[in-house]
Design a protein around this motif. Structure first.
Motif, short mmCIF file in Angstrom:
data_model
loop_
_atom_site.label_atom_id
_atom_site.label_comp_id
_atom_site.label_asym_id
_atom_site.label_seq_id
_atom_site.Cartn_x
_atom_site.Cartn_y
_atom_site.Cartn_z
N TYR A 120 127.77 57.75 79.50
CA TYR A 120 128.08 56.64 79.14
C TYR A 120 127.16 56.50 77.73
N LEU A 121 127.11 57.33 77.07
CA LEU A 121 126.38 57.24 75.70
C LEU A 121 127.19 56.45 74.58
N PRO A 122 126.41 55.61 73.68
CA PRO A 122 127.17 55.10 72.62
C PRO A 122 128.07 56.12 72.02
N THR A 123 129.03 55.66 71.38
CA THR A 123 130.11 56.53 70.84
C THR A 123 129.53 57.18 69.68
N ASP A 124 128.65 56.83 68.85
CA ASP A 124 128.13 57.81 67.83
C ASP A 124 126.90 58.44 68.15
N TYR A 125 126.84 58.77 69.13
CA TYR A 125 125.26 59.24 69.51
C TYR A 125 125.23 60.66 68.88
N LYS A 126 126.32 61.49 68.57
CA LYS A 126 126.18 62.77 67.85
C LYS A 126 125.44 62.58 66.74
N ALA A 127 125.77 61.31 65.90
CA ALA A 127 125.58 61.20 64.52
C ALA A 127 124.04 61.05 64.53
N ARG A 128 123.45 60.49 65.66
CA ARG A 128 121.89 60.37 65.52
C ARG A 128 121.23 61.39 66.12
N ALA A 129 121.94 62.37 66.67
CA ALA A 129 121.04 63.46 67.41
C ALA A 129 120.36 64.29 66.28
N LYS A 130 119.27 64.89 66.64
CA LYS A 130 118.35 65.85 65.85
C LYS A 130 118.43 67.30 66.46
N GLU A 131 118.44 68.00 65.45
CA GLU A 131 118.11 69.55 65.81
C GLU A 131 116.86 69.85 66.10
N VAL A 132 116.56 70.90 67.22
CA VAL A 132 115.16 71.14 67.53
C VAL A 132 114.70 72.11 66.49
N ASP A 133 113.37 72.08 66.35
CA ASP A 133 112.87 72.90 65.07
C ASP A 133 113.29 74.56 65.22
N ARG A 134 113.31 75.18 66.66
CA ARG A 134 113.57 76.45 66.75
C ARG A 134 114.96 76.80 66.53
N GLU A 135 115.18 77.88 65.79
CA GLU A 135 116.62 78.41 65.56
C GLU A 135 116.81 79.38 66.63
N TYR A 136 118.31 79.09 67.06
CA TYR A 136 118.62 80.50 67.96
C TYR A 136 119.77 81.07 67.27
N ARG A 137 120.09 82.16 67.62
CA ARG A 137 121.13 82.91 66.92
C ARG A 137 122.55 82.31 67.24
N SER A 138 122.82 82.16 68.35
CA SER A 138 124.29 81.47 68.71
C SER A 138 124.34 80.17 69.36
N LEU A 139 123.25 79.31 69.13
CA LEU A 139 123.09 78.09 69.81
C LEU A 139 122.39 77.12 68.88
N LYS A 140 123.14 75.74 68.84
CA LYS A 140 122.63 74.95 68.02
C LYS A 140 121.94 73.92 69.03
N VAL A 141 120.79 73.72 69.32
CA VAL A 141 120.20 72.74 70.08
C VAL A 141 119.84 71.38 69.49
N LYS A 142 120.42 70.18 69.88
CA LYS A 142 119.94 69.06 69.38
C LYS A 142 119.70 67.97 70.59
N TYR A 143 118.69 67.04 70.40
CA TYR A 143 118.28 66.26 71.24
C TYR A 143 118.60 64.77 70.96
N VAL A 144 119.19 64.15 72.08
CA VAL A 144 119.85 62.86 71.84
C VAL A 144 118.85 61.83 71.36
N ASN A 145 119.03 60.85 70.49
CA ASN A 145 118.15 60.06 69.98
C ASN A 145 117.74 59.13 71.12
N PRO A 146 116.45 58.49 70.97
CA PRO A 146 116.06 57.66 72.20
C PRO A 146 116.72 56.47 72.40
#
Length: 143
Positions: free
Chosen positions: A49-75
């Motif tokens: 039940y995340l707020p509807t625009d949670y993806k817009a606030r998510a930040k990408e982690v510092d580390r890069e992966y070849r086939s994966l984009k990892v983001k963490y949800v805003n506090p």
């Protein structure tokens, strides 16, 4: 593939707290058994039940992966997942997040109205729970 880290692990990734978490919960852009095979708990985004625009606030982690984009949800978004669960440990986390400035109370106020309306048709019990945690310091004479 894009994945969103949710739960308290997202707060740790944001470097807003180092308490740690016993698990890592993720929302993948598409299901992949490989995540659960490696011990990650995989959920559909509607589970939280995340707020509807949670993806817009998510930040990408510092580390890069070849086939994966990892983001963490805003506090702030995590705060609302805790409000929905409203277990004792969640209440403690929510109050601590406010006290430590991990979340901004004015932002929470604006987000709560939209979140409660969107998911819960302005549920008065959620409003009561929100007020209890949001105003915890003032009710206990703390500043």
């Amino acid at each position: 593939m894009e994945v969103f880290v949710v739960g308290y692990s997202a707060i740790v990734l944001a470097r807003k707290n180092n308490r740690g978490s016993n698990d890592v919960d993720i929302i993948p852009s598409r299901f992949s058994r490989v995540f659960s095979d490696h011990g990650l708990e995989v959920f559909d985004e509607h589970y939280f039940y995340l707020p509807t625009d949670y993806k817009a606030r998510a930040k990408e982690v510092d580390r890069e992966y070849r086939s994966l984009k990892v983001k963490y949800v805003n506090p702030h978004d995590i705060w609302f997942t805790k409000l929905r669960a409203f277990r004792s440990k969640d209440k403690v986390d929510m109050v601590q997040m406010i006290k430590e400035g991990v979340v901004d109370t004015e932002a929470l106020d604006a987000m709560f109205v939209l979140w409660n309306s969107h998911w819960f048709n302005n549920d008065p019990e959620l409003a009561k729970n929100y007020s209890e945690v949001r105003n915890y310091d003032s009710e206990n004479g703390n500043t």
